[in-house]
Scaffold this motif. Sequence first.
Motif, mmCIF file in Angstrom:
data_model
loop_
_atom_site.group_PDB
_atom_site.id
_atom_site.type_symbol
_atom_site.label_atom_id
_atom_site.label_comp_id
_atom_site.label_asym_id
_atom_site.label_seq_id
_atom_site.Cartn_x
_atom_site.Cartn_y
_atom_site.Cartn_z
ATOM 1 N N TRP A 11 0.819 -1.211 0.000
ATOM 2 C CA TRP A 11 0.000 0.000 0.000
ATOM 3 C C TRP A 11 0.855 1.265 0.000
ATOM 4 N N ALA A 14 1.522 3.659 -3.660
ATOM 5 C CA ALA A 14 0.697 4.778 -4.137
ATOM 6 C C ALA A 14 1.051 6.089 -3.427
ATOM 7 N N GLY A 17 4.375 7.314 -4.693
ATOM 8 C CA GLY A 17 4.274 7.841 -6.052
ATOM 9 C C GLY A 17 3.702 9.248 -6.079
ATOM 10 N N VAL A 18 2.655 9.483 -5.304
ATOM 11 C CA VAL A 18 2.058 10.827 -5.220
ATOM 12 C C VAL A 18 3.076 11.820 -4.672
#
Length: 78
Positions: A11, A14, A17-18
């Motif tokens: 998890w 993500a 990456g943001v």
Amino acid sequence: MPFLRPTYLLWTVAPAGVLTIWMTIGAPHFIWSYSWRETNARHDFSSRYYVRCTYVGMGGNITEYPNDGRCGWIRFGR
């Protein structure tokens, strides 16, 4: 140890990456106001030539003066 499997940390991909995108290209700023000149007498959106665009976001306000007469809906900046 059965409690520390690599899939438990999947998890984090993500949010990482943001955060990477945010740090690379900046925070998103959304259009707030604009000024324009009419280019003909039709009075529709296609005849507007934008001369000032103001965006708001978490980094504050960004005001730019476009060279092509167009404002985008979103801008990335610091």
